[in-house]
Design a protein around this motif. Sequence first.
Motif, mmCIF file in Angstrom:
data_model
loop_
_atom_site.group_PDB
_atom_site.id
_atom_site.type_symbol
_atom_site.label_atom_id
_atom_site.label_comp_id
_atom_site.label_asym_id
_atom_site.label_seq_id
_atom_site.Cartn_x
_atom_site.Cartn_y
_atom_site.Cartn_z
ATOM 1 N N PHE B 123 -52.956 -23.007 -10.972
ATOM 2 C CA PHE B 123 -52.243 -23.397 -10.268
ATOM 3 C C PHE B 123 -51.183 -24.220 -11.397
ATOM 4 N N ARG B 124 -52.633 -25.266 -12.042
ATOM 5 C CA ARG B 124 -51.636 -26.491 -12.908
ATOM 6 C C ARG B 124 -51.431 -26.096 -13.859
ATOM 7 N N ASN B 125 -51.669 -24.900 -14.407
ATOM 8 C CA ASN B 125 -51.818 -24.851 -15.784
ATOM 9 C C ASN B 125 -52.936 -25.697 -16.550
ATOM 10 N N PHE B 126 -53.796 -25.684 -16.075
ATOM 11 C CA PHE B 126 -54.690 -26.907 -16.320
ATOM 12 C C PHE B 126 -53.894 -28.277 -17.002
ATOM 13 N N GLY B 127 -53.658 -28.351 -16.365
ATOM 14 C CA GLY B 127 -52.870 -30.083 -17.032
ATOM 15 C C GLY B 127 -51.291 -30.039 -18.064
ATOM 16 N N MET B 128 -51.253 -29.016 -18.610
ATOM 17 C CA MET B 128 -50.413 -28.140 -19.502
ATOM 18 C C MET B 128 -49.194 -27.954 -18.978
ATOM 19 N N ALA B 129 -48.046 -28.948 -19.350
ATOM 20 C CA ALA B 129 -46.299 -28.798 -19.154
ATOM 21 C C ALA B 129 -45.756 -28.110 -19.689
ATOM 22 N N ASN B 130 -45.175 -27.265 -19.352
ATOM 23 C CA ASN B 130 -44.221 -26.426 -19.853
ATOM 24 C C ASN B 130 -42.180 -27.022 -20.533
ATOM 25 N N PRO B 131 -41.462 -26.643 -20.621
ATOM 26 C CA PRO B 131 -40.434 -27.658 -21.160
ATOM 27 C C PRO B 131 -39.663 -28.421 -20.007
ATOM 28 N N GLU B 132 -39.856 -26.845 -18.941
ATOM 29 C CA GLU B 132 -39.801 -27.701 -17.542
ATOM 30 C C GLU B 132 -39.817 -28.642 -16.684
ATOM 31 N N GLY B 133 -41.366 -28.347 -17.393
ATOM 32 C CA GLY B 133 -41.861 -29.724 -16.784
ATOM 33 C C GLY B 133 -41.924 -31.096 -17.510
ATOM 34 N N TYR B 134 -41.240 -31.074 -18.962
ATOM 35 C CA TYR B 134 -41.144 -32.231 -19.345
ATOM 36 C C TYR B 134 -39.131 -32.999 -18.693
ATOM 37 N N ARG B 135 -38.958 -31.494 -18.379
ATOM 38 C CA ARG B 135 -37.195 -31.914 -18.065
ATOM 39 C C ARG B 135 -37.386 -32.363 -17.172
ATOM 40 N N LYS B 136 -38.481 -31.903 -16.118
ATOM 41 C CA LYS B 136 -38.166 -32.316 -14.258
ATOM 42 C C LYS B 136 -38.755 -33.805 -14.614
ATOM 43 N N ALA B 137 -39.628 -34.451 -15.706
ATOM 44 C CA ALA B 137 -40.209 -35.425 -15.785
ATOM 45 C C ALA B 137 -39.265 -36.214 -16.083
ATOM 46 N N LEU B 138 -37.585 -35.744 -16.826
ATOM 47 C CA LEU B 138 -36.581 -36.988 -17.755
ATOM 48 C C LEU B 138 -35.838 -36.810 -16.309
ATOM 49 N N ARG B 139 -35.504 -35.992 -15.711
ATOM 50 C CA ARG B 139 -35.054 -35.607 -14.481
ATOM 51 C C ARG B 139 -34.919 -36.752 -13.416
ATOM 52 N N LEU B 140 -35.864 -36.862 -13.399
ATOM 53 C CA LEU B 140 -37.155 -38.443 -11.956
ATOM 54 C C LEU B 140 -36.596 -39.317 -13.000
ATOM 55 N N MET B 141 -37.277 -39.444 -14.116
ATOM 56 C CA MET B 141 -36.584 -40.672 -15.178
ATOM 57 C C MET B 141 -35.138 -40.812 -15.032
ATOM 58 N N LYS B 142 -34.168 -40.377 -14.823
ATOM 59 C CA LYS B 142 -32.814 -41.202 -14.448
ATOM 60 C C LYS B 142 -32.323 -41.565 -13.275
ATOM 61 N N MET B 143 -33.326 -40.526 -12.526
ATOM 62 C CA MET B 143 -33.113 -41.194 -10.709
ATOM 63 C C MET B 143 -33.797 -42.466 -10.612
ATOM 64 N N ALA B 144 -34.617 -42.603 -11.782
ATOM 65 C CA ALA B 144 -35.062 -44.200 -11.059
ATOM 66 C C ALA B 144 -33.917 -44.650 -11.310
ATOM 67 N N GLU B 145 -33.896 -44.644 -13.135
ATOM 68 C CA GLU B 145 -32.800 -45.344 -13.344
ATOM 69 C C GLU B 145 -31.135 -45.518 -12.234
ATOM 70 N N LYS B 146 -31.089 -44.737 -12.415
ATOM 71 C CA LYS B 146 -29.818 -44.808 -10.921
ATOM 72 C C LYS B 146 -30.158 -46.064 -9.968
ATOM 73 N N PHE B 147 -31.438 -45.592 -9.201
ATOM 74 C CA PHE B 147 -31.627 -46.883 -8.307
ATOM 75 C C PHE B 147 -32.139 -47.746 -8.710
ATOM 76 N N ASN B 148 -32.392 -48.073 -9.627
ATOM 77 C CA ASN B 148 -32.863 -49.129 -9.859
ATOM 78 C C ASN B 148 -34.199 -49.103 -10.019
ATOM 79 N N LYS B 149 -35.001 -48.164 -9.775
ATOM 80 C CA LYS B 149 -36.779 -48.392 -9.558
ATOM 81 C C LYS B 149 -37.831 -48.173 -11.171
ATOM 82 N N PRO B 150 -38.386 -49.089 -11.423
ATOM 83 C CA PRO B 150 -39.622 -49.094 -12.284
ATOM 84 C C PRO B 150 -39.475 -47.378 -11.879
ATOM 85 N N ILE B 151 -40.217 -47.215 -13.575
ATOM 86 C CA ILE B 151 -41.383 -45.793 -13.822
ATOM 87 C C ILE B 151 -42.716 -46.003 -14.028
#
Lengths: 280, 315
Positions: B123-151
């Motif tokens: 289910f977790r693909n052995f902890g090996m992310a696909n491009p969508e994983g990295y894009r999700k991570a970036l989306r979340l980082m940008k969201m944190a930046e928008k609301f001024n929360k540390p990452i």
Amino acid sequence: MNWFKRNIKNIKTPTSKKKEAPDGMWHKTPKGSIIHIRELKNNSYVSPEDDFHFRIGSKEYFEILFDNNFYKELDENLSSSDPLNFKDRKSYKNRLSSSKKSTGLNDAIRTGVGKINGLSIIICCMDFSFIGGSMGSVVGEKISRAIDYSIKNKFPILIISKSGGARMMESTFSLMQMAKTSAKISLLSKEKIPYISLMTDPTTGGVSASFAMLGDFNIAEPNSLIGFAGPRVIKETIGSNLPKGFQKSEFLLDNGFLDFIVDRRNLKNKIYKLLRLLKD
Amino acid sequence: MSLDFEKPILKLEEKLTQIKELASKSGKNLDEEALSIEKKINDLKKDIFSKLTRWQKVQLSRHPNRPYFLDYIYKMTDEFIEIHGDRFSKDDKAMVGGFAKVDGKAVMFIGHQKGRNTKERQFRNFGMANPEGYRKALRLMKMAEKFNKPIVCLIDTPGAYPGIEAEERGQAEAIARNIKEMTTLKVPVICIIIGEGASGGALGIGVGDKIFMMEFTWYSVISPESCSSILWRSWDYKEKAADALKLTSKDLLKQKIIDGIIKEPLGGAHNDPNKAAKMLKKKIVEELVALEKISPEKRINERINKFSSMGVTND
């Protein structure tokens, strides 16, 4: 026509005894077209018969791109210092010195400043012949300094990638070159200086997953292998054969990851036109 | 499940359990015996763990009982709200993220997630992310930046997934973009290797103001096994490759690539996950407090300088 009849079955000559034509005179494309080196040189190292792009190095790219092959080389003498004292079956120091000897290069990239049809430009060009074009500290540092130069002089920059990825013999230092070059590119973006990334055969691993994919324009030569993982690794992981054309430039263009594919014979002109357009 | 070098410890621990059982069944006072075995266990652990080879540390980083991203989240934080999806194509189960409270403060946590059993691992693909994983991570980082929360990024991956679809969706581009965008995030970013830090797959969420490694983890451009297979042309030289790559927390601190090592409980994080989480949390809180005192511009400058100065060359 009796004399055409083969009396002994199969070819008996071992591969090691096979006679090759003298190197450097004639070249053969995978499709079988044969071309003389002089003609090849006049044709940007592209076969006129089947458009096959031969693998070339920084010397040839500089010749093709810089006006009158005139350029100033940057950080020519920068070389690797083997920070980890790395040793596998061979020591890294030995690998470095034998690569330097056989290629006449100091590492897997050369950077130069010159002009394309009169427009100033910085070109960083990787050399696959030097340890598979792998990126270690020297490649990272040279790109980094070239970007500094570009920012200082407001010259656009072209990086020509040809690499298997990060250099294992510098371990985590090599990995960090991905972050280093990307950090510098973010500074370049801020200055709104154009960065063209030309991917050639092959561009994989840590190079594709950092600066090579970060151009304002990501372009490629035809039929080049471009990807994150190498095809062998993917084949082993999924346990089946890969589709035809997988990870080739045309595949990336289709999937939306390239701006355009450029024939090497039109490369200089196309880059000039693009930069000219941005300048107007 | 245990590693070879852990076996003598486990043997003694079994003996201790037996004595305790015997004591409670028979009513005899065996405290002295128990105490002496406890001391023996402690001494043995100290001895074994002070002499670990690099390869043994790699093994520890992959220990099947080792705490994973979500284990730490549940132990360290309150009110974790997981946020899914990359808003392009998919939700990558190997990359998890969301807001949570640490000591009353909202923080964006992002990390690779491995599975505990066969089904979960798949289910977790052995902890090996696909491009969508990295894009999700970036989306979340940008969201944190928008609301001024540390990452805070917790890294634990054997590598980004090498598959056909991953290539079709631009694995290289996704990782490259993350690396670049992370250099200019306006909020504090802390990256911590909590298990395996394999190459671009790790670096794709690994660019921050401070980089730490937990004690028994590794971080390198390639796994010792793959390095062995390429440079020695055989899978049998992984120990040698681990030594050559100098990939442990101690090595990387010496190379000045990381900012510090987060100690683990004696015997490794899996021996006492609660304590490991406490030690990790303490470091995160401390560092966030310090980073928040710096202005965003200065933080970004220092972050870019930090990575720009990495590498060793001869002029």
